[in-house]
Design a protein around this motif. Structure first.
Motif, PDB file in Angstrom:
ATOM      1  N   ASP A 144       0.828  -1.212   0.000  1.00 40.13           N
ATOM      2  CA  ASP A 144       0.000   0.000   0.000  1.00 40.13           C
ATOM      3  C   ASP A 144       0.861   1.260   0.000  1.00 40.13           C
ATOM      4  OD1 ASP A 144      -2.232  -1.627   0.068  1.00 40.13           O
ATOM      5  OD2 ASP A 144      -2.764  -1.157   2.142  1.00 40.13           O
ATOM      6  N   GLY A 145       1.910   1.252   0.809  1.00 37.28           N
ATOM      7  CA  GLY A 145       2.809   2.394   0.864  1.00 37.28           C
ATOM      8  C   GLY A 145       3.536   2.612  -0.451  1.00 37.28           C
ATOM      9  N   ARG A 146       3.982   1.534  -1.048  1.00 38.63           N
ATOM     10  CA  ARG A 146       4.679   1.645  -2.338  1.00 38.63           C
ATOM     11  C   ARG A 146       3.732   2.142  -3.428  1.00 38.63           C
ATOM     12  NH1 ARG A 146       8.158  -3.951  -2.215  1.00 38.63           N
ATOM     13  NH2 ARG A 146       9.815  -3.170  -0.877  1.00 38.63           N
ATOM     14  N   ALA A 147       2.497   1.693  -3.372  1.00 39.68           N
ATOM     15  CA  ALA A 147       1.515   2.128  -4.372  1.00 39.68           C
ATOM     16  C   ALA A 147       1.301   3.638  -4.290  1.00 39.68           C
ATOM     17  CB  ALA A 147       0.196   1.383  -4.168  1.00 39.68           C
ATOM     18  N   ASN A 206       4.317   8.012 -11.139  1.00 42.74           N
ATOM     19  CA  ASN A 206       3.213   8.180 -12.079  1.00 42.74           C
ATOM     20  C   ASN A 206       2.713   9.618 -12.068  1.00 42.74           C
ATOM     21  OD1 ASN A 206      -0.100   7.733 -12.429  1.00 42.74           O
ATOM     22  ND2 ASN A 206       1.194   6.667 -13.901  1.00 42.74           N
ATOM     23  N   THR A 207       2.792  10.272 -10.957  1.00 42.70           N
ATOM     24  CA  THR A 207       2.366  11.636 -10.669  1.00 42.70           C
ATOM     25  C   THR A 207       0.839  11.766 -10.695  1.00 42.70           C
ATOM     26  OG1 THR A 207       2.335  12.642 -12.887  1.00 42.70           O
ATOM     27  CG2 THR A 207       4.479  12.526 -11.749  1.00 42.70           C
ATOM     28  N   PRO A 208       0.336  12.792 -10.054  1.00 41.84           N
ATOM     29  CA  PRO A 208      -1.116  12.988 -10.055  1.00 41.84           C
ATOM     30  C   PRO A 208      -1.702  13.157 -11.463  1.00 41.84           C
ATOM     31  CG  PRO A 208      -0.113  14.276  -8.312  1.00 41.84           C
ATOM     32  CD  PRO A 208       1.013  13.695  -9.136  1.00 41.84           C
ATOM     33  N   ALA A 209      -0.896  13.608 -12.412  1.00 40.80           N
ATOM     34  CA  ALA A 209      -1.378  13.780 -13.782  1.00 40.80           C
ATOM     35  C   ALA A 209      -1.434  12.460 -14.557  1.00 40.80           C
ATOM     36  CB  ALA A 209      -0.487  14.764 -14.524  1.00 40.80           C
ATOM     37  N   GLY A 210      -0.754  11.435 -14.076  1.00 37.46           N
ATOM     38  CA  GLY A 210      -0.714  10.155 -14.774  1.00 37.46           C
ATOM     39  C   GLY A 210      -2.024   9.401 -14.685  1.00 37.46           C
ATOM     40  N   ALA A 211      -2.211   8.485 -15.626  1.00 37.71           N
ATOM     41  CA  ALA A 211      -3.461   7.724 -15.707  1.00 37.71           C
ATOM     42  C   ALA A 211      -3.540   6.596 -14.683  1.00 37.71           C
ATOM     43  CB  ALA A 211      -3.618   7.150 -17.119  1.00 37.71           C
ATOM     44  N   GLY A 212      -2.425   6.200 -14.102  1.00 35.43           N
ATOM     45  CA  GLY A 212      -2.418   5.087 -13.155  1.00 35.43           C
ATOM     46  C   GLY A 212      -3.088   5.441 -11.844  1.00 35.43           C
ATOM     47  N   THR A 213      -3.522   4.407 -11.146  1.00 42.62           N
ATOM     48  CA  THR A 213      -4.137   4.614  -9.837  1.00 42.62           C
ATOM     49  C   THR A 213      -3.470   3.725  -8.800  1.00 42.62           C
ATOM     50  OG1 THR A 213      -5.812   2.883 -10.065  1.00 42.62           O
ATOM     51  CG2 THR A 213      -6.378   5.089 -10.919  1.00 42.62           C
ATOM     52  N   VAL A 214      -3.594   4.128  -7.556  1.00 40.20           N
ATOM     53  CA  VAL A 214      -3.065   3.331  -6.452  1.00 40.20           C
ATOM     54  C   VAL A 214      -3.722   1.955  -6.455  1.00 40.20           C
ATOM     55  CG1 VAL A 214      -3.014   3.157  -3.928  1.00 40.20           C
ATOM     56  CG2 VAL A 214      -2.413   5.313  -5.050  1.00 40.20           C
ATOM     57  N   ALA A 215      -5.032   1.917  -6.674  1.00 47.36           N
ATOM     58  CA  ALA A 215      -5.762   0.637  -6.672  1.00 47.36           C
ATOM     59  C   ALA A 215      -5.258  -0.299  -7.765  1.00 47.36           C
ATOM     60  CB  ALA A 215      -7.258   0.882  -6.827  1.00 47.36           C
TER      61      ALA A 215
END
Length: 134
Positions: free
Chosen positions: A107-110, A118-127
């Motif tokens: 969870d911390g690494r995600a 990935n940055t907040p602008a990136g399409a990836g998500t923590v989930a």
């Protein structure tokens, strides 16, 4: 911990090199390239620091060359098709962004990946990171 994190980054970013487009550079140079999906802006930022003898990153040049026989200061962006170079530039880019330690939990690494890599602008998500790396 850094190695485990980068393994998960490579899985998240390129499905360990199996994702479509992993090894393709767009004709306009936009986007990311290699298993760590390093973009040209990130590559150039790292390269400037590696070539600056006064930078704390210049010390990695000799260490890396001793281990791999590759001179990071001579690497061109197109060489990030080499997985080792892609991962190295991805890790060095991350190191220049933050001195915050890589968390040890998934969870911390995600959250760390999303915030810095990935940055907040990136399409990836923590989930998605958690799902892909569970």
């Amino acid at each position: 911990n850094g190695i485990q994190f980068m393994k998960r980054v490579v899985n998240q970013e390129s499905r360990n090199g199996k994702a479509a487009g992993t090894y393709e550079i767009s004709s306009d140079g936009a986007g990311s390239f290699g298993v760590a999906q390093v973009d040209k802006v990130a590559f150039d930022a790292v390269q400037r620091k590696l070539r600056d003898k006064n930078s704390r990153y210049s010390g990695f040049v000799k260490t890396f060359k001793d281990a791999t026989n590759m001179d990071l200061t001579k690497v061109q962006y197109s060489a990030l098709g080499n997985d080792t170079l892609s991962i190295a530039f991805g890790r060095l880019y991350l190191m220049q962004l933050t001195a915050e330690k890589i968390p040890t939990t998934l969870d911390g690494r995600a959250a760390y990946w999303k915030k810095y890599y990935n940055t907040p602008a990136g399409a990836g998500t923590v989930a998605k990171y958690i799902r892909n790396n569970s």
